[in-house]
Design a protein around this motif. Structure first.
Motif, PDB file in Angstrom:
ATOM      1  N   ARG A  31      18.981   7.328   8.855  1.00  0.00           N
ATOM      2  CA  ARG A  31      18.683   7.874   7.528  1.00  0.00           C
ATOM      3  C   ARG A  31      17.448   7.191   6.957  1.00  0.00           C
ATOM      4  O   ARG A  31      17.211   6.009   7.192  1.00  0.00           O
ATOM      5  N   THR A  32      16.670   7.941   6.182  1.00  0.00           N
ATOM      6  CA  THR A  32      15.506   7.385   5.506  1.00  0.00           C
ATOM      7  C   THR A  32      15.251   8.150   4.220  1.00  0.00           C
ATOM      8  O   THR A  32      15.837   9.218   3.998  1.00  0.00           O
ATOM      9  N   GLY A  33      14.390   7.595   3.364  1.00  0.00           N
ATOM     10  CA  GLY A  33      14.136   8.209   2.070  1.00  0.00           C
ATOM     11  C   GLY A  33      12.725   8.744   1.931  1.00  0.00           C
ATOM     12  O   GLY A  33      11.793   8.273   2.600  1.00  0.00           O
ATOM     13  N   VAL A  34      12.575   9.717   1.043  1.00  0.00           N
ATOM     14  CA  VAL A  34      11.283  10.333   0.759  1.00  0.00           C
ATOM     15  C   VAL A  34      11.110  10.405  -0.755  1.00  0.00           C
ATOM     16  O   VAL A  34      11.933  11.019  -1.451  1.00  0.00           O
ATOM     17  N   TYR A  35      10.048   9.778  -1.272  1.00  0.00           N
ATOM     18  CA  TYR A  35       9.742   9.855  -2.698  1.00  0.00           C
ATOM     19  C   TYR A  35       8.919  11.118  -2.986  1.00  0.00           C
ATOM     20  O   TYR A  35       8.319  11.710  -2.067  1.00  0.00           O
TER      21      TYR A  35
ATOM     22  N   ALA B 201       0.834  -1.207   0.000  1.00  0.00           N
ATOM     23  CA  ALA B 201       0.000   0.000   0.000  1.00  0.00           C
ATOM     24  C   ALA B 201       0.870   1.258   0.000  1.00  0.00           C
ATOM     25  O   ALA B 201       0.615   2.217  -0.742  1.00  0.00           O
ATOM     26  N   ALA B 202       1.912   1.247   0.827  1.00  0.00           N
ATOM     27  CA  ALA B 202       2.801   2.404   0.899  1.00  0.00           C
ATOM     28  C   ALA B 202       3.591   2.575  -0.399  1.00  0.00           C
ATOM     29  O   ALA B 202       3.764   3.699  -0.895  1.00  0.00           O
ATOM     30  N   ASP B 203       4.082   1.463  -0.958  1.00  0.00           N
ATOM     31  CA  ASP B 203       4.840   1.528  -2.213  1.00  0.00           C
ATOM     32  C   ASP B 203       3.985   2.060  -3.363  1.00  0.00           C
ATOM     33  O   ASP B 203       4.447   2.869  -4.178  1.00  0.00           O
ATOM     34  N   THR B 204       2.762   1.584  -3.440  1.00  0.00           N
ATOM     35  CA  THR B 204       1.883   1.990  -4.535  1.00  0.00           C
ATOM     36  C   THR B 204       1.635   3.495  -4.489  1.00  0.00           C
ATOM     37  O   THR B 204       1.606   4.167  -5.530  1.00  0.00           O
ATOM     38  N   PHE B 205       1.487   4.026  -3.281  1.00  0.00           N
ATOM     39  CA  PHE B 205       1.318   5.470  -3.148  1.00  0.00           C
ATOM     40  C   PHE B 205       2.599   6.207  -3.539  1.00  0.00           C
ATOM     41  O   PHE B 205       2.554   7.236  -4.231  1.00  0.00           O
ATOM     42  N   ALA B 206       3.759   5.679  -3.121  1.00  0.00           N
ATOM     43  CA  ALA B 206       5.025   6.400  -3.300  1.00  0.00           C
ATOM     44  C   ALA B 206       5.575   6.298  -4.710  1.00  0.00           C
ATOM     45  O   ALA B 206       6.065   7.291  -5.271  1.00  0.00           O
ATOM     46  N   VAL B 207       5.537   5.086  -5.305  1.00  0.00           N
ATOM     47  CA  VAL B 207       6.196   4.895  -6.608  1.00  0.00           C
ATOM     48  C   VAL B 207       5.261   4.375  -7.689  1.00  0.00           C
ATOM     49  O   VAL B 207       5.668   4.202  -8.839  1.00  0.00           O
ATOM     50  N   GLY B 208       4.014   4.075  -7.311  1.00  0.00           N
ATOM     51  CA  GLY B 208       3.033   3.683  -8.323  1.00  0.00           C
ATOM     52  C   GLY B 208       2.845   2.198  -8.505  1.00  0.00           C
ATOM     53  O   GLY B 208       1.965   1.768  -9.257  1.00  0.00           O
ATOM     54  N   TYR B 209       3.646   1.382  -7.825  1.00  0.00           N
ATOM     55  CA  TYR B 209       3.513  -0.076  -7.943  1.00  0.00           C
ATOM     56  C   TYR B 209       4.174  -0.729  -6.728  1.00  0.00           C
ATOM     57  O   TYR B 209       5.030  -0.124  -6.068  1.00  0.00           O
ATOM     58  N   PRO B 210       3.809  -1.981  -6.399  1.00  0.00           N
ATOM     59  CA  PRO B 210       4.459  -2.690  -5.286  1.00  0.00           C
ATOM     60  C   PRO B 210       5.924  -2.954  -5.622  1.00  0.00           C
ATOM     61  O   PRO B 210       6.240  -3.523  -6.666  1.00  0.00           O
ATOM     62  N   ASP B 211       6.825  -2.542  -4.732  1.00  0.00           N
ATOM     63  CA  ASP B 211       8.255  -2.654  -5.000  1.00  0.00           C
ATOM     64  C   ASP B 211       8.939  -3.649  -4.056  1.00  0.00           C
ATOM     65  O   ASP B 211      10.159  -3.672  -3.956  1.00  0.00           O
ATOM     66  N   PHE B 212       8.135  -4.453  -3.365  1.00  0.00           N
ATOM     67  CA  PHE B 212       8.636  -5.426  -2.391  1.00  0.00           C
ATOM     68  C   PHE B 212       7.867  -6.712  -2.607  1.00  0.00           C
ATOM     69  O   PHE B 212       6.712  -6.686  -3.044  1.00  0.00           O
ATOM     70  N   ASP B 213       8.488  -7.834  -2.299  1.00  0.00           N
ATOM     71  CA  ASP B 213       7.742  -9.089  -2.307  1.00  0.00           C
ATOM     72  C   ASP B 213       7.919  -9.785  -0.967  1.00  0.00           C
ATOM     73  O   ASP B 213       8.609  -9.283  -0.065  1.00  0.00           O
TER      74      ASP B 213
END
Length: 324
Positions: free
Chosen positions: A127-131, A26-38
């Motif tokens: 450290r952390t990232g922000v899309y 859910a978080a990935d889809t909001f941030a980058v548009g698709y699930p980026d983890f499995d």
């Protein structure tokens, strides 16, 4: 961690992998548009060498028992900075987002302070990232004492019209790494370690520790390459399997020794990697680049056809060690 009635926060176990994955997707889809983890990525995060889920992770559930937030600390090498992930389902966690994130960030900072003390350090950097779409997250990090320090960009190349691999410049040769040859592995490590020493975020690792970490990057050895110039070692390229689910080859590191930069070594390594990826049926290639890298690799990447796809800003905070 204090939450409203019916909500709970606990330490996750491997039984929670599916629930955690739902939050991440859910978080990935909001941030980058698709699930980026499995699922395997989540499992690997919980079982990483320097992660103890009973101390380094939290899972938050709503009154229905559904996972809505997950936090975890990670440090793949056990040295240098701590990486912070705090993920909230943008729909299910919307009503409690601000206090939930504040509490999770507070708990994460407390644990970073403990980890600094455990390592005998006066402080540790978290450290952390922000899309790009995560404007609220950027503000929440700032309120929690984090500062934006730099930007990474993801670059990609489609193989739809990939030209044939050109001949390398005169004197430049590229060959696959011989993974069963100890001297080749040591050479690869020496090139990588030397080439990255002039970058601000490099955490030097000895050969034994570097080799121990290799399984976490994926060992597709025919996608790792060494380059020479007139018979002298000059560069190395390390691939990983992190983008296979997107049909992409992924360049994890590209290393060129200072004496051989601007001589076509990096381009030759990249083009060889692209040719191998394409021969395996990959749709394209990707990599990430630190815009603060003093070697200015973006110019090189553009010259071989890579284009900017999206950016990620890095935020960090120095956390003093806990008193023991």
């Amino acid at each position: 961690m204090t939450l409203p009635a019916g909500w709970s926060a606990r330490r996750p176990t491997l039984d929670d992998v599916p629930a955690i994955l739902a939050v991440v997707h859910a978080a990935d889809t909001f941030a980058v548009g698709y699930p980026d983890f499995d699922e395997e990525d989540v499992r690997s995060a919980l079982t990483a060498p320097f992660v103890d889920p009973a101390r380094d992770s939290w899972l938050v559930t709503d009154p229905d028992g559904t996972a809505v937030a997950w936090s975890i600390l990670d440090n793949p090498s056990g040295v240098g900075r701590e990486w912070v992930d705090v993920l909230v389902d943008p729909d299910r966690g919307a009503d409690l987002r601000a206090p939930l994130l504040a509490r999770l960030l507070e708990r994460v900072a407390e644990r970073v302070a403990e980890r600094a003390a455990e390592r005998g350090l006066p402080a540790l950097t978290a450290r952390t990232g922000v899309y790009a779409p995560e404007t609220r997250w950027a503000g929440e990090l700032t309120e929690a004492g984090f500062t934006r320090i730099k930007r990474y960009i993801r670059m990609s190349l489609s193989f739809a019209d990939l030209p044939a691999e050109p001949a390398p410049p005169p004197g430049v040769t590229v060959r696959p790494l011989r993974a069963d040859d100890e001297s080749d592995l040591r050479l690869f490590h020496r090139i990588y370690d030397t080439a990255f020493r002039d970058t601000p975020d490099h955490d030097p690792l000895g050969f034994a520790q570097w080799r121990e970490l290799l399984p976490s990057y994926g060992k597709v050895w025919d996608e790792w390459f060494l380059a020479e110039v007139d018979g002298e070692s000059a560069g190395a390229l390390q691939s990983s399997d992190q983008a296979l689910d997107q049909g992409l080859g992924w360049v994890r590191t590209l290393s060129v020794l200072p004496a051989y930069r601007r001589r076509g070594v990096g381009a030759a390594l990249l083009r060889r990697a692209f040719a191998v990826y394409a021969a395996k049926g990959r749709a394209g290639a990707g990599l990430g680049v630190d815009l603060a890298n003093p070697t200015a690799p973006v110019t090189l990447y553009r010259s071989v056809g890579l284009v900017e796809e999206r950016w990620t800003d890095m935020y960090e905070r120095s956390v003093p060690a806990s008193r023991v």
